[in-house]
Write a protein that holds these residues in place. Structure first.
Motif, PDB file in Angstrom:
ATOM      1  N   LEU A   1       0.914  -1.049  -0.107  1.00 54.20           N
ATOM      2  CA  LEU A   1       0.034   0.113  -0.033  1.00 54.20           C
ATOM      3  C   LEU A   1       0.924   1.113   0.054  1.00 54.20           C
ATOM      4  CD1 LEU A   1      -2.885   1.346   0.064  1.00 54.20           C
ATOM      5  CD2 LEU A   1      -2.712   1.151   2.639  1.00 54.20           C
ATOM      6  N   GLU A   2       1.973   1.212   0.772  1.00 51.65           N
ATOM      7  CA  GLU A   2       2.834   2.475   0.849  1.00 51.65           C
ATOM      8  C   GLU A   2       3.620   2.567  -0.471  1.00 51.65           C
ATOM      9  OE1 GLU A   2       6.568   4.471   3.442  1.00 51.65           O
ATOM     10  OE2 GLU A   2       5.493   2.551   4.229  1.00 51.65           O
ATOM     11  N   LYS A   3       3.996   1.605  -1.148  1.00 52.64           N
ATOM     12  CA  LYS A   3       4.629   1.580  -2.434  1.00 52.64           C
ATOM     13  C   LYS A   3       3.597   2.305  -3.401  1.00 52.64           C
ATOM     14  CE  LYS A   3       7.189  -1.929  -3.609  1.00 52.64           C
ATOM     15  NZ  LYS A   3       7.734  -3.274  -4.307  1.00 52.64           N
ATOM     16  N   ILE A   4       2.461   1.876  -3.493  1.00 57.12           N
ATOM     17  CA  ILE A   4       1.482   2.264  -4.491  1.00 57.12           C
ATOM     18  C   ILE A   4       1.200   3.656  -3.995  1.00 57.12           C
ATOM     19  CG2 ILE A   4      -0.973   1.980  -5.414  1.00 57.12           C
ATOM     20  CD1 ILE A   4      -0.741  -0.918  -4.588  1.00 57.12           C
ATOM     21  N   TYR A   5       0.859   3.975  -2.724  1.00 57.16           N
ATOM     22  CA  TYR A   5       0.611   5.486  -2.378  1.00 57.16           C
ATOM     23  C   TYR A   5       1.874   6.402  -2.861  1.00 57.16           C
ATOM     24  CZ  TYR A   5      -0.834   9.058   0.834  1.00 57.16           C
ATOM     25  OH  TYR A   5      -1.330  10.140   1.316  1.00 57.16           O
TER      26      TYR A   5
ATOM     27  N   GLU B   1       3.822  10.601  -6.766  1.00 59.14           N
ATOM     28  CA  GLU B   1       4.837  10.839  -7.557  1.00 59.14           C
ATOM     29  C   GLU B   1       4.345  11.154  -8.896  1.00 59.14           C
ATOM     30  OE1 GLU B   1       8.462   8.539 -10.113  1.00 59.14           O
ATOM     31  OE2 GLU B   1       7.881   7.906  -7.998  1.00 59.14           O
ATOM     32  N   TYR B   2       3.439  10.195  -9.721  1.00 55.99           N
ATOM     33  CA  TYR B   2       2.870  10.488 -10.862  1.00 55.99           C
ATOM     34  C   TYR B   2       2.034  11.831 -10.946  1.00 55.99           C
ATOM     35  CZ  TYR B   2       4.454   6.006 -12.361  1.00 55.99           C
ATOM     36  OH  TYR B   2       5.246   4.691 -12.971  1.00 55.99           O
TER      37      TYR B   2
ATOM     38  N   ALA C   1      -5.142   5.045 -12.255  1.00 58.33           N
ATOM     39  CA  ALA C   1      -4.889   3.816 -11.963  1.00 58.33           C
ATOM     40  C   ALA C   1      -4.606   3.525 -10.299  1.00 58.33           C
ATOM     41  CB  ALA C   1      -4.213   2.913 -12.849  1.00 58.33           C
ATOM     42  N   LEU C   2      -3.554   4.083  -9.877  1.00 54.63           N
ATOM     43  CA  LEU C   2      -3.106   3.909  -8.900  1.00 54.63           C
ATOM     44  C   LEU C   2      -4.151   4.215  -7.758  1.00 54.63           C
ATOM     45  CD1 LEU C   2       0.823   4.585  -9.211  1.00 54.63           C
ATOM     46  CD2 LEU C   2      -0.353   2.410  -8.740  1.00 54.63           C
ATOM     47  N   LYS C   3      -4.805   5.360  -7.922  1.00 57.51           N
ATOM     48  CA  LYS C   3      -5.857   5.753  -6.850  1.00 57.51           C
ATOM     49  C   LYS C   3      -6.752   5.108  -6.738  1.00 57.51           C
ATOM     50  CE  LYS C   3      -8.891   9.721  -6.055  1.00 57.51           C
ATOM     51  NZ  LYS C   3      -9.413  10.795  -6.653  1.00 57.51           N
ATOM     52  N   ILE C   4      -7.149   4.100  -7.938  1.00 57.48           N
ATOM     53  CA  ILE C   4      -8.216   3.082  -7.685  1.00 57.48           C
ATOM     54  C   ILE C   4      -7.808   2.029  -6.804  1.00 57.48           C
ATOM     55  CG2 ILE C   4      -9.360   1.093  -8.984  1.00 57.48           C
ATOM     56  CD1 ILE C   4      -9.390   2.867 -11.370  1.00 57.48           C
ATOM     57  N   LEU C   5      -6.364   1.503  -6.940  1.00 58.12           N
ATOM     58  CA  LEU C   5      -5.733   0.407  -5.805  1.00 58.12           C
ATOM     59  C   LEU C   5      -6.001   1.001  -4.560  1.00 58.12           C
ATOM     60  CD1 LEU C   5      -3.158  -1.026  -8.229  1.00 58.12           C
ATOM     61  CD2 LEU C   5      -5.502  -1.860  -7.895  1.00 58.12           C
ATOM     62  N   ILE C   6      -5.352   2.378  -4.380  1.00 59.18           N
ATOM     63  CA  ILE C   6      -5.186   2.908  -2.994  1.00 59.18           C
ATOM     64  C   ILE C   6      -6.556   2.817  -2.220  1.00 59.18           C
ATOM     65  CG2 ILE C   6      -4.820   4.851  -1.555  1.00 59.18           C
ATOM     66  CD1 ILE C   6      -2.675   5.577  -3.944  1.00 59.18           C
ATOM     67  N   ASN C   7      -7.618   3.383  -2.924  1.00 60.72           N
ATOM     68  CA  ASN C   7      -8.976   3.438  -2.411  1.00 60.72           C
ATOM     69  C   ASN C   7      -9.679   1.876  -2.180  1.00 60.72           C
ATOM     70  OD1 ASN C   7      -8.759   6.191  -2.040  1.00 60.72           O
ATOM     71  ND2 ASN C   7      -9.628   6.746  -4.149  1.00 60.72           N
ATOM     72  N   SER C   8      -9.208   0.980  -3.027  1.00 60.69           N
ATOM     73  CA  SER C   8      -9.683  -0.355  -2.598  1.00 60.69           C
ATOM     74  C   SER C   8      -9.045  -1.113  -1.345  1.00 60.69           C
ATOM     75  CB  SER C   8      -9.502  -1.210  -3.894  1.00 60.69           C
ATOM     76  OG  SER C   8     -10.046  -0.593  -5.154  1.00 60.69           O
TER      77      SER C   8
END
Length: 363
Positions: free
Chosen positions: A135-139, A144-145, A175-182
């Motif tokens: 989660l931290e890596k994705i966040y 960064e993006y 796309a990463l926001k989708i994963l974070i919020n999931s």
């Protein structure tokens, strides 16, 4: 077939429109889908049908394999009645109804994922901390993006491949926001009293929402103690104003308080929890919980955005939305009172067996 025999062009036009709309959807979403497929090691053919929680679970499994660790086994143990009973959601409330000028919105950035990271909340069967580590890596990657996308759009001299870079950073960030919020949804993912994921942990999910409620009510207290009027709170954000102040004065005071709140979070060692000053509006009409109008663009040419199922129901005829726009303009430009609005648009409030009360404007 009957229509085709009568007029082949009708069918041809229909097919062309179908291809065009399909291509439009492909162009809009393919970059996001490719990115999610790569992150989660999921075939592209399955990404379109997969839920965001399923994609995140695949990403977690991929990360676990990369680390050479054992993948947590899915449990078939029933969730206790006590955990289900004690599970609470986000805090929402309407504090004031009516018309308000110079309204600010402050809300937490990715509230639930930030809580999981700052309080180290993870599924009970995650013995190696893969959940919070991933989660931290994705966040971090998402931030960064998002930063690179913003830098690109603010450049005065655009690079040759500007459009491609903007598309990549924007799509990747989304796309990463989708994963974070999931992440929170994955903790609470269940079917009845059975876990629906190997990472389901309802007690952990309940802890996240409990902390979230404490955080947003603490922010409410800060604004109330500084003389602000709260209008509506919805899980991770609050609409507010201070009566008698100009647009610029509200903006300045909210900005200062947001900075102080975030400084306090840093002082107590919270790295991820952060509240943002999201936006300012010329005015807001609060009708009922989660149903309101936001008004921008000045009094001469107001731009009205409607929020809530009461106003954005797709089954409503266009004339209904036009009438609502007229009502708000009467409030904003013509300064009609709620009583005058009620009288002028009385035909909108005809009682019915299902809704005997007048439920549009509440004085």
């Amino acid at each position: 077939y009957t229509e085709f025999i009568k007029n082949p062009n009708i069918v041809k036009d229909y097919l062309i429109a179908d291809v065009e709309s399909t291509y439009m959807l492909y162009s809009k979403f393919i970059v996001n889908m490719l990115f999610l497929a790569n992150v989660s090691n999921t075939p592209l053919s399955k990404i379109f049908d997969a839920s965001s929680t399923q994609i995140l679970e695949s990403a977690l499994i991929k990360e676990t394999k990369r680390e050479g660790l054992f993948i947590p086994q899915k449990t078939y143990e029933k969730i206790s009645e006590e955990d289900i009973k004690n599970y609470g959601g986000g805090y929402t409330d309407i504090h004031a109804k009516g018309y308000f000028e110079n309204v600010a919105k402050a809300d937490f950035s990715s509230l639930y994922p930030s809580i999981m990271l700052d309080w180290n909340i993870k599924p009970k069967n995650d013995n190696f901390g893969i959940f919070t580590k991933t989660l931290e890596k994705i966040y971090t990657k998402r931030i960064e993006y998002k930063k690179k996308y913003k830098e690109l759009t603010e450049m005065k001299e655009k690079p040759e491949n500007y459009e491609d870079l903007v598309t990549f950073y924007k799509s990747s960030s989304d796309a990463l926001k989708i994963l974070i919020n999931s992440a929170y949804g994955l903790l609470g993912f269940r079917r009845g009293d059975m876990p629906a994921s190997r990472f389901t942990d309802l007690s952990a999910a309940s802890k996240v929402t409990s902390i979230g409620r404490n955080l947003i009510t603490s922010v409410e207290d800060v604004f109330l103690k500084n003389g602000f009027v709260l209008i509506e709170t919805d899980t991770d954000g609050v609409y507010l104003t201070k009566l008698g102040l100009s647009y610029d004065e509200v903006y300045s005071q909210v900005s200062q308080l947001v900075d102080k709140i975030n400084a306090t979070f840093r002082e107590i060692g919270k790295r991820f929890v952060k509240i943002d000053f999201e936006d300012m509006f010329d005015a807001m009409v609060s009708v009922k919980k989660k149903n309101y109008f936001l008004i921008e663009g000045g009094k001469e040419h107001p731009v009205i955005t409607m929020h809530g199922s009461k106003f954005v129901n797709s089954t409503d005829p266009p004339v209904a939305k036009e009438i609502i726009n007229n009502i708000v303009k009467d409030i904003l430009v013509n300064k009609l009172s709620m009583e005058e609005i009620d009288k002028k648009y009385d035909y909108l409030f005809i009682s019915s067996p299902l809704k005997p009360e007048k439920d549009f404007i509440t004085t």
